[in-house]
Design a protein around this motif. Structure first.
Motif, PDB file in Angstrom:
ATOM      1  N   VAL A   1      -9.670   7.018   8.295  1.00 15.95           N
ATOM      2  CA  VAL A   1      -8.344   7.665   7.831  1.00 15.95           C
ATOM      3  C   VAL A   1      -7.398   6.474   7.452  1.00 15.95           C
ATOM      4  CG1 VAL A   1      -6.069   8.666   8.805  1.00 15.95           C
ATOM      5  CG2 VAL A   1      -8.122   9.359   9.672  1.00 15.95           C
ATOM      6  N   ALA A   2      -7.683   5.262   8.019  1.00 18.42           N
ATOM      7  CA  ALA A   2      -6.886   4.079   7.581  1.00 18.42           C
ATOM      8  C   ALA A   2      -7.379   3.756   5.979  1.00 18.42           C
ATOM      9  CB  ALA A   2      -7.290   2.679   8.417  1.00 18.42           C
ATOM     10  N   THR A   3      -8.859   3.644   5.964  1.00 15.87           N
ATOM     11  CA  THR A   3      -9.297   3.546   4.409  1.00 15.87           C
ATOM     12  C   THR A   3      -8.807   4.424   3.424  1.00 15.87           C
ATOM     13  OG1 THR A   3     -11.146   2.704   5.746  1.00 15.87           O
ATOM     14  CG2 THR A   3     -11.386   2.890   3.392  1.00 15.87           C
ATOM     15  N   LEU A   4      -8.738   5.736   3.825  1.00 14.22           N
ATOM     16  CA  LEU A   4      -8.175   6.888   2.942  1.00 14.22           C
ATOM     17  C   LEU A   4      -6.739   6.558   2.582  1.00 14.22           C
ATOM     18  CD1 LEU A   4     -10.110   9.859   4.121  1.00 14.22           C
ATOM     19  CD2 LEU A   4     -10.627   8.763   1.933  1.00 14.22           C
ATOM     20  N   ARG A   5      -5.881   6.215   3.745  1.00  7.69           N
ATOM     21  CA  ARG A   5      -4.471   5.953   3.303  1.00  7.69           C
ATOM     22  C   ARG A   5      -4.184   4.668   2.505  1.00  7.69           C
ATOM     23  NH1 ARG A   5      -1.567   6.535   9.289  1.00  7.69           N
ATOM     24  NH2 ARG A   5      -1.917   8.581   9.709  1.00  7.69           N
ATOM     25  N   MET A   6      -5.007   3.610   2.737  1.00  2.00           N
ATOM     26  CA  MET A   6      -4.902   2.523   2.146  1.00  2.00           C
ATOM     27  C   MET A   6      -5.226   2.757   0.431  1.00  2.00           C
ATOM     28  SD  MET A   6      -5.657  -0.770   3.978  1.00  2.00           S
ATOM     29  CE  MET A   6      -7.184  -0.144   4.806  1.00  2.00           C
ATOM     30  N   GLN A   7      -6.251   3.639   0.308  1.00  2.00           N
ATOM     31  CA  GLN A   7      -6.797   3.782  -1.087  1.00  2.00           C
ATOM     32  C   GLN A   7      -5.622   4.659  -1.678  1.00  2.00           C
ATOM     33  OE1 GLN A   7     -10.478   5.865  -0.363  1.00  2.00           O
ATOM     34  NE2 GLN A   7     -11.759   3.806  -0.557  1.00  2.00           N
ATOM     35  N   GLY A   8      -5.146   5.640  -1.117  1.00  2.00           N
ATOM     36  CA  GLY A   8      -3.936   6.490  -1.574  1.00  2.00           C
ATOM     37  C   GLY A   8      -2.815   5.347  -1.792  1.00  2.00           C
ATOM     38  N   ARG A   9      -2.299   4.654  -0.927  1.00  2.00           N
ATOM     39  CA  ARG A   9      -1.356   3.442  -1.243  1.00  2.00           C
ATOM     40  C   ARG A   9      -1.676   2.799  -2.744  1.00  2.00           C
ATOM     41  NH1 ARG A   9       0.448  -0.109   3.553  1.00  2.00           N
ATOM     42  NH2 ARG A   9      -1.371  -1.215   3.118  1.00  2.00           N
ATOM     43  N   ALA A  10      -2.688   2.345  -2.882  1.00  2.00           N
ATOM     44  CA  ALA A  10      -3.250   1.593  -4.055  1.00  2.00           C
ATOM     45  C   ALA A  10      -2.978   2.270  -5.121  1.00  2.00           C
ATOM     46  CB  ALA A  10      -4.838   1.129  -3.834  1.00  2.00           C
ATOM     47  N   GLU A  11      -3.329   3.535  -5.333  1.00  2.00           N
ATOM     48  CA  GLU A  11      -3.084   4.154  -6.542  1.00  2.00           C
ATOM     49  C   GLU A  11      -1.396   4.367  -6.604  1.00  2.00           C
ATOM     50  OE1 GLU A  11      -5.265   7.952  -5.731  1.00  2.00           O
ATOM     51  OE2 GLU A  11      -6.994   6.573  -5.787  1.00  2.00           O
ATOM     52  N   LYS A  12      -0.647   4.731  -5.420  1.00  2.00           N
ATOM     53  CA  LYS A  12       0.797   4.609  -5.750  1.00  2.00           C
ATOM     54  C   LYS A  12       1.428   3.423  -5.975  1.00  2.00           C
ATOM     55  CE  LYS A  12       1.667   7.669  -2.216  1.00  2.00           C
ATOM     56  NZ  LYS A  12       2.265   7.877  -0.957  1.00  2.00           N
ATOM     57  N   GLU A  13       1.187   2.491  -5.308  1.00  2.00           N
ATOM     58  CA  GLU A  13       2.059   1.320  -5.343  1.00  2.00           C
ATOM     59  C   GLU A  13       1.446   0.199  -6.139  1.00  2.00           C
ATOM     60  OE1 GLU A  13       2.977   0.036  -1.371  1.00  2.00           O
ATOM     61  OE2 GLU A  13       3.473   2.014  -0.839  1.00  2.00           O
ATOM     62  N   ASN A  14       0.328   0.261  -6.379  1.00  2.00           N
ATOM     63  CA  ASN A  14      -0.472  -0.682  -7.282  1.00  2.00           C
ATOM     64  C   ASN A  14      -0.580  -2.017  -6.751  1.00  2.00           C
ATOM     65  OD1 ASN A  14      -2.092  -1.475  -9.629  1.00  2.00           O
ATOM     66  ND2 ASN A  14      -0.142  -1.648 -11.032  1.00  2.00           N
ATOM     67  N   ARG A  15      -0.706  -2.186  -5.428  1.00  2.00           N
ATOM     68  CA  ARG A  15      -0.503  -3.408  -4.464  1.00  2.00           C
ATOM     69  C   ARG A  15      -1.897  -4.215  -4.879  1.00  2.00           C
ATOM     70  NH1 ARG A  15       1.634  -3.072   1.477  1.00  2.00           N
ATOM     71  NH2 ARG A  15      -0.171  -4.610   1.802  1.00  2.00           N
TER      72      ARG A  15
END
Ligand code: AMP
Length: 195
Positions: A119-133
């Motif tokens: 779940v953590a990995t999926l959430r981080m991937q989602g954030r990468a797409e949204k925030e471009n961190r």
């Protein structure tokens, strides 16, 4: 009693989101060490050294992070407590933080937001797409998860063994997680419930 709430958990466990909700509900500041570091000027001497580490998922030094946190904790708006998101995050930072609490008269409430690694990995991937961190690329995500396993998980284990940790199911909505943390904070005020 000045209670600081310290959310712990895998990168992607929702610490930041929940911290923002709690900050709003309790009218206390959300202090994120990652945000403080990312706010530094990349072009400055300190900033260039810090970004060289955080861009690849490496930790910055204990001295730097503890100085930054102490400076933040003594500001007037921190007097009713803060949500401290990101420090301590290694076993070596725990005694530094405990000394700081003793010196400044603050009581920590450590809460672990427990979620499956998947779940953590999926959430981080989602954030990468949204925030471009810059630190949410697949390689850096893997490195940060590994850092958590090697450096932060032992801290969490130490706190748990010492009876200083409240474990909360992080695989719920952010509002539900925030409510569970609020309940833990209220129970701190009950006699005999010091963590
Ligand atoms: P975060 O936003 O909390 O995931 O933090 C982003 C990055 O900031 C981390 O990957 C570390 O490089 C750095 N960082 C944040 N807090 C600390 C800390 N307590 N000790 C060392 N490095 C930290």
């Amino acid at each position: 009693m000045t209670v600081d709430i310290l959310p712990l958990g895998l990168p992607g466990s929702g610490k930041g989101t929940v911290a923002k909700i709690l900050a709003e509900r309790l009218s206390i500041p959300h202090v994120s060490t990652g945000d403080m570091l990312r706010a530094l000027d990349r072009q400055s001497d300190l900033g260039s050294r810090v970004f060289a580490r955080i861009d690849v998922g490496d930790f910055v030094s204990d001295e730097l992070i503890s100085e930054m946190v102490e400076e933040r904790m003594i500001l007037p708006d921190a007097k009713n407590g803060i949500i401290l998101d990101g420090f301590p995050r290694t076993e070596s930072q725990l005694p530094i933080y405990d000394a700081l609490c003793a010196r400044l008269g603050r009581t920590p409430l450590f809460v672990e937001l427990k979620i499956p690694k998947k779940v953590a990995t999926l959430r981080m991937q989602g954030r990468a797409e949204k925030e471009n961190r810059a630190d949410d690329t697949p390689e850096v995500i893997a490195h940060r998860l590994e850092n958590y396993r090697v450096l932060t998980a032992p801290l969490v284990a130490t706190l748990s063994l010492a009876g200083r940790l409240v474990v909360i199911d992080g695989d719920k909505t952010p509002d539900e997680v925030a409510t569970a943390i609020e309940a833990a904070r209220e129970s701190l005020a009950l006699p005999g419930m010091e963590l």
